[in-house]
Design an enzyme around this catalytic site. Sequence first.
Site, PDB file in Angstrom:
ATOM      1  N   HIS A 267       0.832  -1.206   0.000  1.00 51.91           N
ATOM      2  CA  HIS A 267       0.000   0.000   0.000  1.00 51.91           C
ATOM      3  C   HIS A 267       0.870   1.260   0.000  1.00 51.91           C
ATOM      4  O   HIS A 267       0.638   2.193  -0.769  1.00 51.91           O
ATOM      5  CB  HIS A 267      -0.915   0.005   1.234  1.00 51.91           C
ATOM      6  CG  HIS A 267      -1.841  -1.172   1.277  1.00 51.91           C
ATOM      7  ND1 HIS A 267      -3.179  -1.061   1.000  1.00 51.91           N
ATOM      8  CD2 HIS A 267      -1.622  -2.478   1.549  1.00 51.91           C
ATOM      9  CE1 HIS A 267      -3.753  -2.255   1.110  1.00 51.91           C
ATOM     10  NE2 HIS A 267      -2.823  -3.132   1.442  1.00 51.91           N
TER      11      HIS A 267
ATOM     12  N   ASP B 147      -6.881   5.071   1.476  1.00 52.93           N
ATOM     13  CA  ASP B 147      -6.695   3.689   1.037  1.00 52.93           C
ATOM     14  C   ASP B 147      -7.771   2.810   1.677  1.00 52.93           C
ATOM     15  O   ASP B 147      -8.818   3.293   2.105  1.00 52.93           O
ATOM     16  CB  ASP B 147      -5.265   3.308   1.464  1.00 52.93           C
ATOM     17  CG  ASP B 147      -4.788   1.979   0.951  1.00 52.93           C
ATOM     18  OD1 ASP B 147      -5.473   1.365   0.140  1.00 52.93           O
ATOM     19  OD2 ASP B 147      -3.695   1.556   1.370  1.00 52.93           O
TER      20      ASP B 147
HETATM   21  C1  UDX Z   1      -0.726  -7.221  -0.230  1.00 57.67           C
HETATM   22  C2  UDX Z   1      -1.782  -7.488  -1.331  1.00 57.67           C
HETATM   23  O1  UDX Z   1      -1.882  -8.745  -1.783  1.00 57.67           O
HETATM   24  C3  UDX Z   1      -1.793  -6.478  -2.376  1.00 57.67           C
HETATM   25  O2  UDX Z   1      -2.543  -6.824  -3.486  1.00 57.67           O
HETATM   26  C4  UDX Z   1      -2.322  -5.295  -1.701  1.00 57.67           C
HETATM   27  O3  UDX Z   1      -2.539  -4.247  -2.561  1.00 57.67           O
HETATM   28  C5  UDX Z   1      -1.310  -4.928  -0.628  1.00 57.67           C
HETATM   29  O4  UDX Z   1      -1.156  -5.987   0.308  1.00 57.67           O
HETATM   30  P1  UDX Z   1       2.009  -7.531  -0.547  1.00 57.67           P
HETATM   31  O5  UDX Z   1       2.233  -8.844   0.075  1.00 57.67           O
HETATM   32  O6  UDX Z   1       2.804  -6.415   0.006  1.00 57.67           O
HETATM   33  O7  UDX Z   1       0.571  -6.990  -0.649  1.00 57.67           O
HETATM   34  O8  UDX Z   1       2.300  -7.744  -2.114  1.00 57.67           O
HETATM   35  P2  UDX Z   1       2.352  -6.764  -3.315  1.00 57.67           P
HETATM   36  O9  UDX Z   1       1.089  -6.036  -3.549  1.00 57.67           O
HETATM   37  O10 UDX Z   1       2.830  -7.571  -4.446  1.00 57.67           O
HETATM   38  O11 UDX Z   1       3.430  -5.677  -2.898  1.00 57.67           O
HETATM   39  C6  UDX Z   1       4.747  -5.988  -2.567  1.00 57.67           C
HETATM   40  C7  UDX Z   1       5.622  -4.837  -3.017  1.00 57.67           C
HETATM   41  O12 UDX Z   1       6.895  -5.032  -2.434  1.00 57.67           O
HETATM   42  C8  UDX Z   1       5.819  -4.785  -4.525  1.00 57.67           C
HETATM   43  O13 UDX Z   1       5.698  -3.466  -4.975  1.00 57.67           O
HETATM   44  C9  UDX Z   1       7.222  -5.296  -4.742  1.00 57.67           C
HETATM   45  O14 UDX Z   1       7.913  -4.688  -5.807  1.00 57.67           O
HETATM   46  C10 UDX Z   1       7.889  -4.972  -3.438  1.00 57.67           C
HETATM   47  N1  UDX Z   1       8.929  -5.965  -3.152  1.00 57.67           N
HETATM   48  C11 UDX Z   1       8.594  -7.248  -2.846  1.00 57.67           C
HETATM   49  C12 UDX Z   1      10.241  -5.567  -3.185  1.00 57.67           C
HETATM   50  O15 UDX Z   1      10.544  -4.413  -3.488  1.00 57.67           O
HETATM   51  N2  UDX Z   1      11.197  -6.495  -2.904  1.00 57.67           N
HETATM   52  C13 UDX Z   1      10.916  -7.779  -2.586  1.00 57.67           C
HETATM   53  O16 UDX Z   1      11.851  -8.541  -2.334  1.00 57.67           O
HETATM   54  C14 UDX Z   1       9.568  -8.173  -2.552  1.00 57.67           C
END
Ligand code: UDX
Length: 482
Positions: free
Chosen positions: A20, A120
Amino acid sequence: MAQVECIGHILIFPYPAQGHVNSMLKLAHLLDLANFHITFFVSSTIHARLLALTDVDSGRFSPRFRLKSFPPGIYDGGIDSREGALELYHSLHTIAKPFLKQYIAHNRDSGLPFTCFISDLVLSIALEVSEQCFNLPVYYFRTIGACAFWAFFSLPDLFEAGELPIKENGMESPITKVKGMEDFLRARDLPSWCRYEEDDTARIVYTETRRAVEARALILNTFEDLEGPILSQIRTKCPKVYTIGPLHARLMATLASKSTHSNSLWQEDETCMAWLDSQEPKSVIYVSFGSISVITRQQLMEFWYGLVNSGKKFLWVMRSDLVAGKDVESPIPSELEEGTKANGYIIGWAPQEAVLDHPAVGGFLTHSGWNSTLESIAAGVPMICWPFFADQQTNSRFVGEVWKLGLDMKDVCDRSSVEKLIRELMEKRKGEFLERAENMVKLAKEAISEGGSSYCNFDCLIQDIIKLNESMSEEDTVKCAD
Ligand code: UDX
């Protein structure tokens, strides 16, 4: 204080979690580049981590941007369980809500009053604060995709029709009450936390989502060519929907840069980039389960054996808190250590956008978080989806069945399935998946380019806020209730 000339002052409040904060900071950056004043509120824990790990406070933004912290006390434990998620939700209501009310009232007298609120997930906080404070217009920026937003919105209809909770052995049952998804949605494609009961988490999520109709507009990090049919359904309830994604790609284009600034709450390990440089094009499968998911030691082992047995090169993000349970520290079998030495690279946190954009990456084993999904789509990387919770079960169905950009392995976690799916994605059906992924990249690029749908929608959003600011007059400055 003297009145500062300004085209609008926006209060932004993300749900305190990595995905988020990440996408809302990108939105804030784009709004900053469009000359707005921004006040961006995060919990004190996230505030400290952003200051320590990113350049959020040193040159990225104009002086119009202010990063602020709520008072301490907002829950900062795990939110992978419903208990944790509920605790966070309630602490936001008890700490962030009254604080924001006071802050907005105080700000009103400071010479730089807020024009609007971009909120949000926990929309009710913004709406209730707004009701009591100057009717500050509220935009709802939901950081999930249109598909999951619409599934959440439809949940009460599913409970009413008896399609939820899922009946015994009913995981494959067709779901008919999410309009526009009748042909492909199954019970298992709904969020895991509403499968078996209509509990508080389900109720909170659908109530918050349905309040979107009260917002001035809904903003989604998606694009029309990706989710057009579902967006049409959403527009029957929320007429003003701004689709402005993929936001990270739009920001990159605006900055004329190959990357956006990091918003990571963990230390990024850049060494993986040199490792990727030494790999063949499209040969590496990148593995990450996002920022919240927690897996068992048993699941870890199944994924690990599947990866090693596939014989493919892999880059795996193993967060320090990824594995739950008491046998976390047990020794790793020697065949896995050797297989990893030969073909793998394990890190604690990756510069994910750069990893997905690297020519060596040919697949992504993902938990299907919306940011990860969109980053993979924008980079043209096909996916294997292993959704954990929330929106991810629906996202993965769209990846596998609607967009056909990958394979959905939800609810399955054994080494032979992992190996088989990796071979299918990276070998047997590689060409087919890459071709579709490339086509989607083109559509994403068109959307964010001048004249494209996301580009124009972002302009409309900007104009809407500027008009709001212009129409703010002295008589609007009624006193904040109490
Ligand atoms: C969860 C939900 O599933 C998501 O859809 C919602 O909007 C927010 O909460 P999350 O587990 O954080 O999210 O996954 P994701 O939405 O994919 O966000 C992770 C973020 O962390 C991505 O932007 C990704 O680029 C970043 N990330 C992840 C990194 O920068 N490095 C990593 O090693 C792993």
